[in-house]
Design a protein around this motif. Sequence first.
Motif, PDB file in Angstrom:
ATOM      1  N   ARG A   1      26.906  39.587  39.933  1.00  0.00           N
ATOM      2  CA  ARG A   1      25.956  38.540  39.514  1.00  0.00           C
ATOM      3  C   ARG A   1      24.579  38.749  40.137  1.00  0.00           C
ATOM      4  O   ARG A   1      23.561  38.465  39.531  1.00  0.00           O
ATOM      5  CB  ARG A   1      26.513  37.152  39.872  1.00  0.00           C
ATOM      6  CG  ARG A   1      27.506  36.636  38.832  1.00  0.00           C
ATOM      7  CD  ARG A   1      28.351  35.515  39.358  1.00  0.00           C
ATOM      8  NE  ARG A   1      29.399  36.030  40.237  1.00  0.00           N
ATOM      9  CZ  ARG A   1      30.186  35.254  40.972  1.00  0.00           C
ATOM     10  NH1 ARG A   1      30.010  33.944  40.954  1.00  0.00           N
ATOM     11  NH2 ARG A   1      31.130  35.786  41.714  1.00  0.00           N
TER      12      ARG A   1
ATOM     13  N   ARG B   1      39.030  46.743  36.497  1.00  0.00           N
ATOM     14  CA  ARG B   1      37.616  46.875  36.090  1.00  0.00           C
ATOM     15  C   ARG B   1      37.404  48.182  35.323  1.00  0.00           C
ATOM     16  O   ARG B   1      38.219  49.110  35.426  1.00  0.00           O
ATOM     17  CB  ARG B   1      36.739  46.823  37.337  1.00  0.00           C
ATOM     18  CG  ARG B   1      36.837  45.469  38.003  1.00  0.00           C
ATOM     19  CD  ARG B   1      35.843  45.300  39.117  1.00  0.00           C
ATOM     20  NE  ARG B   1      35.994  43.978  39.698  1.00  0.00           N
ATOM     21  CZ  ARG B   1      35.067  43.345  40.380  1.00  0.00           C
ATOM     22  NH1 ARG B   1      33.904  43.920  40.595  1.00  0.00           N
ATOM     23  NH2 ARG B   1      35.290  42.145  40.855  1.00  0.00           N
TER      24      ARG B   1
ATOM     25  N   ASP C   1      31.819  38.408  47.720  1.00  0.00           N
ATOM     26  CA  ASP C   1      31.815  38.282  46.260  1.00  0.00           C
ATOM     27  C   ASP C   1      30.401  38.035  45.742  1.00  0.00           C
ATOM     28  O   ASP C   1      29.557  37.474  46.447  1.00  0.00           O
ATOM     29  CB  ASP C   1      32.750  37.125  45.861  1.00  0.00           C
ATOM     30  CG  ASP C   1      33.173  37.207  44.407  1.00  0.00           C
ATOM     31  OD1 ASP C   1      32.927  38.253  43.765  1.00  0.00           O
ATOM     32  OD2 ASP C   1      33.746  36.220  43.905  1.00  0.00           O
ATOM     33  N   GLY C   2      30.157  38.474  44.512  1.00  0.00           N
ATOM     34  CA  GLY C   2      28.883  38.178  43.847  1.00  0.00           C
ATOM     35  C   GLY C   2      27.952  39.361  43.679  1.00  0.00           C
ATOM     36  O   GLY C   2      26.798  39.175  43.283  1.00  0.00           O
TER      37      GLY C   2
HETATM   38 MG    MG Z   1      33.694  38.755  41.906  1.00  0.00          MG
END
Ligand code: MG
Length: 243
Positions: A25, A72, A21-22
């Motif tokens: 970001r 998404r 995850d990430g």
């Molecule tokens: Mg995520």
Amino acid sequence: MKKSINGHELEIPNHVAIIMDGNGRWAKKRFLPRNMGHVEGAKTVEQICEDAWDLGIKYLTVYAFSTENWKRPKSEVDALMNLLNKYLVDSIERTSKNNMRVRVIGDKSKLSEDLQANIANLEKASSVNDGLQFTIALNYGSRDEITRAIKNIANDVKAGIVNPEDIDESYISSRLDTFDIPDPDIMIRTSGEERLSNWMLWQLAYAEFYFTDCLWPDFNKDELIKAIEYYNCRDRRYGGVKG
Ligand code: MG
Ligand code: IPE
Ligand code: IPE
């Protein structure tokens, strides 16, 4: 299996499961489009497979696309599917070189025909490899997996393959997508989130959980070693008592 890492004798988990995850970001921090985060994340996947094998990990399973990720924007979903497709095609040669076997779990029937064909090719081509056993969860959701397994078990009962009284935990495990891989010993989630997001609910019953703020594209061998060190500090009692 024990292995000496940075001068320490460490127990190496047999199966590591990762929620990667990430990516978004990571890209945002650099004022880049989210998709660039996914491109970098895909590179991390390739590297971490080599690192995991180097450290003595036999099974590695990663969460690449969840049943919820269809929510998404279409442009992001399309970019992810293209990236996955490219990864699958490129992996044919790579896996034959590094002796890695690839499996894909999740509901493949909802994926494009192209993707399904490339998955089947790679799974077949790498099926004889006995190095790293790498599993990619694609259109995977644990509740969806369990629902499909229950439907299959109901059909088994109907067909007289099994009696309801003979359905035990191992029978249920044998009907899950992970039927031929052991349960994970440790679950790693990057990016600071501390939730399961519908990930391997049955299989993680006794896994150790490790959360790190590191964003997936920044994850590397040192971060993996930190997770293994954490794993070594845990006392796995499985409900029993240890001296
Ligand atoms: Mg995520
Ligand atoms: C993980 O990164 C990759 C997928 C879910 C496909 P994210 O895309 O979730 O990144 P963040 O959480 O938005 O930073
Ligand atoms: C979980 O990450 C799914 C994958 C890593 C593929 P998400 O970023 O989609 O999960 P949420 O939305 O934070 O729960």
